[in-house]
Motif scaffolding. Structure first.
Motif, PDB file in Angstrom:
ATOM      1  N   THR A  91      99.206  28.853  38.281  1.00 24.57           N
ATOM      2  CA  THR A  91      99.618  28.160  37.049  1.00 24.57           C
ATOM      3  C   THR A  91     100.006  26.698  37.248  1.00 24.57           C
ATOM      4  OG1 THR A  91     101.981  28.745  37.000  1.00 24.57           O
ATOM      5  CG2 THR A  91     100.432  30.365  36.083  1.00 24.57           C
ATOM      6  N   LYS A  92      99.658  26.111  38.364  1.00 24.65           N
ATOM      7  CA  LYS A  92     100.025  24.712  38.641  1.00 24.65           C
ATOM      8  C   LYS A  92      98.988  23.714  38.117  1.00 24.65           C
ATOM      9  CE  LYS A  92     103.631  25.660  41.293  1.00 24.65           C
ATOM     10  NZ  LYS A  92     104.958  25.411  40.872  1.00 24.65           N
ATOM     11  N   ARG A  93      97.762  24.163  37.918  1.00 26.37           N
ATOM     12  CA  ARG A  93      96.686  23.249  37.562  1.00 26.37           C
ATOM     13  C   ARG A  93      95.910  23.793  36.372  1.00 26.37           C
ATOM     14  NH1 ARG A  93      93.810  19.465  41.519  1.00 26.37           N
ATOM     15  NH2 ARG A  93      95.797  19.775  42.530  1.00 26.37           N
ATOM     16  N   LEU A  94      95.571  22.901  35.455  1.00 24.67           N
ATOM     17  CA  LEU A  94      94.782  23.249  34.284  1.00 24.67           C
ATOM     18  C   LEU A  94      93.503  22.416  34.318  1.00 24.67           C
ATOM     19  CD1 LEU A  94      94.959  24.882  31.545  1.00 24.67           C
ATOM     20  CD2 LEU A  94      95.639  22.713  30.510  1.00 24.67           C
ATOM     21  N   TYR A  95      92.369  23.103  34.372  1.00 26.74           N
ATOM     22  CA  TYR A  95      91.074  22.432  34.323  1.00 26.74           C
ATOM     23  C   TYR A  95      90.577  22.447  32.887  1.00 26.74           C
ATOM     24  CZ  TYR A  95      90.846  22.585  39.400  1.00 26.74           C
ATOM     25  OH  TYR A  95      91.102  22.398  40.727  1.00 26.74           O
ATOM     26  N   TYR A  96      89.788  21.434  32.517  1.00 28.45           N
ATOM     27  CA  TYR A  96      89.225  21.342  31.174  1.00 28.45           C
ATOM     28  C   TYR A  96      88.045  20.391  31.216  1.00 28.45           C
ATOM     29  CZ  TYR A  96      91.862  16.968  31.066  1.00 28.45           C
ATOM     30  OH  TYR A  96      92.359  15.717  31.354  1.00 28.45           O
ATOM     31  N   HIS A  97      87.262  20.358  30.166  1.00 27.05           N
ATOM     32  CA  HIS A  97      86.219  19.338  30.106  1.00 27.05           C
ATOM     33  C   HIS A  97      86.523  18.371  28.965  1.00 27.05           C
ATOM     34  CE1 HIS A  97      84.129  22.438  27.563  1.00 27.05           C
ATOM     35  NE2 HIS A  97      83.770  21.392  26.877  1.00 27.05           N
ATOM     36  N   LYS A  98      86.059  17.145  29.195  1.00 24.99           N
ATOM     37  CA  LYS A  98      86.374  16.040  28.299  1.00 24.99           C
ATOM     38  C   LYS A  98      85.091  15.291  27.974  1.00 24.99           C
ATOM     39  CE  LYS A  98      89.096  11.763  28.230  1.00 24.99           C
ATOM     40  NZ  LYS A  98      90.185  11.042  28.882  1.00 24.99           N
ATOM     41  N   GLN A  99      84.951  14.929  26.706  1.00 22.19           N
ATOM     42  CA  GLN A  99      83.805  14.125  26.311  1.00 22.19           C
ATOM     43  C   GLN A  99      83.995  12.715  26.842  1.00 22.19           C
ATOM     44  OE1 GLN A  99      83.058  13.827  22.099  1.00 22.19           O
ATOM     45  NE2 GLN A  99      80.922  13.345  22.452  1.00 22.19           N
ATOM     46  N   THR A 100      83.017  12.241  27.628  1.00 17.16           N
ATOM     47  CA  THR A 100      83.118  10.916  28.240  1.00 17.16           C
ATOM     48  C   THR A 100      82.092   9.937  27.677  1.00 17.16           C
ATOM     49  OG1 THR A 100      81.691  11.650  30.054  1.00 17.16           O
ATOM     50  CG2 THR A 100      84.083  11.808  30.389  1.00 17.16           C
ATOM     51  N   GLY A 101      81.217  10.427  26.841  1.00 13.59           N
ATOM     52  CA  GLY A 101      80.195   9.597  26.205  1.00 13.59           C
ATOM     53  C   GLY A 101      79.443  10.456  25.207  1.00 13.59           C
ATOM     54  N   THR A 102      78.441   9.879  24.578  1.00 11.89           N
ATOM     55  CA  THR A 102      77.645  10.647  23.636  1.00 11.89           C
ATOM     56  C   THR A 102      76.928  11.764  24.389  1.00 11.89           C
ATOM     57  OG1 THR A 102      77.322   8.666  22.317  1.00 11.89           O
ATOM     58  CG2 THR A 102      75.828  10.495  21.887  1.00 11.89           C
ATOM     59  N   ASN A 103      77.218  12.999  24.028  1.00  9.18           N
ATOM     60  CA  ASN A 103      76.629  14.177  24.671  1.00  9.18           C
ATOM     61  C   ASN A 103      76.886  14.246  26.172  1.00  9.18           C
ATOM     62  OD1 ASN A 103      75.548  15.099  22.207  1.00  9.18           O
ATOM     63  ND2 ASN A 103      73.814  13.719  22.442  1.00  9.18           N
ATOM     64  N   THR A 104      77.960  13.617  26.638  1.00  8.72           N
ATOM     65  CA  THR A 104      78.302  13.639  28.059  1.00  8.72           C
ATOM     66  C   THR A 104      79.725  14.158  28.224  1.00  8.72           C
ATOM     67  OG1 THR A 104      76.937  11.678  28.404  1.00  8.72           O
ATOM     68  CG2 THR A 104      78.465  12.253  30.160  1.00  8.72           C
ATOM     69  N   TYR A 105      79.890  15.124  29.120  1.00 12.30           N
ATOM     70  CA  TYR A 105      81.197  15.710  29.398  1.00 12.30           C
ATOM     71  C   TYR A 105      81.432  15.723  30.895  1.00 12.30           C
ATOM     72  CZ  TYR A 105      81.283  17.312  24.579  1.00 12.30           C
ATOM     73  OH  TYR A 105      81.278  17.352  23.218  1.00 12.30           O
ATOM     74  N   ALA A 106      82.684  15.654  31.285  1.00 11.05           N
ATOM     75  CA  ALA A 106      83.062  15.745  32.699  1.00 11.05           C
ATOM     76  C   ALA A 106      84.245  16.694  32.810  1.00 11.05           C
ATOM     77  CB  ALA A 106      83.434  14.365  33.247  1.00 11.05           C
ATOM     78  N   ILE A 107      84.401  17.292  33.984  1.00  8.04           N
ATOM     79  CA  ILE A 107      85.509  18.199  34.234  1.00  8.04           C
ATOM     80  C   ILE A 107      86.685  17.411  34.780  1.00  8.04           C
ATOM     81  CG2 ILE A 107      86.304  20.191  35.565  1.00  8.04           C
ATOM     82  CD1 ILE A 107      83.389  21.200  35.438  1.00  8.04           C
ATOM     83  N   TYR A 108      87.862  17.663  34.213  1.00  6.32           N
ATOM     84  CA  TYR A 108      89.099  17.012  34.614  1.00  6.32           C
ATOM     85  C   TYR A 108      90.145  18.074  34.933  1.00  6.32           C
ATOM     86  CZ  TYR A 108      87.443  12.491  32.903  1.00  6.32           C
ATOM     87  OH  TYR A 108      86.744  11.326  32.716  1.00  6.32           O
ATOM     88  N   THR A 109      91.257  17.619  35.495  1.00  3.39           N
ATOM     89  CA  THR A 109      92.363  18.540  35.753  1.00  3.39           C
ATOM     90  C   THR A 109      93.684  17.810  35.555  1.00  3.39           C
ATOM     91  OG1 THR A 109      93.298  20.086  37.357  1.00  3.39           O
ATOM     92  CG2 THR A 109      92.418  18.050  38.241  1.00  3.39           C
ATOM     93  N   VAL A 110      94.693  18.549  35.149  1.00  3.28           N
ATOM     94  CA  VAL A 110      96.073  18.061  35.101  1.00  3.28           C
ATOM     95  C   VAL A 110      96.911  19.046  35.907  1.00  3.28           C
ATOM     96  CG1 VAL A 110      95.907  16.828  32.911  1.00  3.28           C
ATOM     97  CG2 VAL A 110      96.502  19.238  32.887  1.00  3.28           C
ATOM     98  N   THR A 111      97.975  18.540  36.496  1.00  3.95           N
ATOM     99  CA  THR A 111      98.831  19.402  37.316  1.00  3.95           C
ATOM    100  C   THR A 111     100.268  19.325  36.821  1.00  3.95           C
ATOM    101  OG1 THR A 111      99.224  17.625  38.907  1.00  3.95           O
ATOM    102  CG2 THR A 111      97.420  19.123  39.379  1.00  3.95           C
ATOM    103  N   ARG A 112     101.044  20.323  37.204  1.00  5.49           N
ATOM    104  CA  ARG A 112     102.467  20.324  36.923  1.00  5.49           C
ATOM    105  C   ARG A 112     103.188  20.772  38.190  1.00  5.49           C
ATOM    106  NH1 ARG A 112     102.859  25.268  32.530  1.00  5.49           N
ATOM    107  NH2 ARG A 112     101.763  26.809  33.745  1.00  5.49           N
TER     108      ARG A 112
END
Length: 113
Positions: A91-112
């Motif tokens: 439960t320390k890290r949350l992964y998600y995808h984010k729109q970075t451009g038109t029809n473009t997504y990248a995977i990111y993470t946030v931590t606690r």
């Protein structure tokens, strides 16, 4: 979103109190991509606003697995058009995808901590 119980190795049944469990989560917007913590006390999901078209990640909490999810919190560290939260088993890290451009997504993470 509904709450279900596993009744066999391949079958789930909707619980009678499903609407109560999820009443703070469900609203008029599009709610999808759920992920729950291993202890069942935190519930992450994507909410896309019907009025703005924005997608955000929210966290709902509860005090026990027999009570409804109550408090909702916007995950502000995941900003922009973000979807598909996935919590690590510790439960320390949350992964998600984010729109970075038109029809473009990248995977990111946030931590606690």
């Amino acid at each position: 979103m509904a709450v279900a119980a596993k009744t066999s190795t391949t079958t789930f049944s909707k619980l009678a109190n499903s609407n109560t469990f999820m009443s703070k989560v469900n609203n008029g917007d599009l709610n999808y991509a759920p992920d729950i913590s291993p202890d069942g006390l935190e519930f992450f999901f994507t909410r896309a606003s019907a009025s703005t078209g924005q997608a955000d990640i929210y966290r709902a909490t509860r005090t026990s697995t027999t009570t409804a999810f109550s408090t909702l919190q916007l995950i502000t560290a995941a900003d922009g058009f973000v979807e598909g939260p996935s919590l690590t088993s510790d439960t320390k890290r949350l992964y998600y995808h984010k729109q970075t451009g038109t029809n473009t997504y990248a995977i990111y993470t946030v931590t606690r901590p």
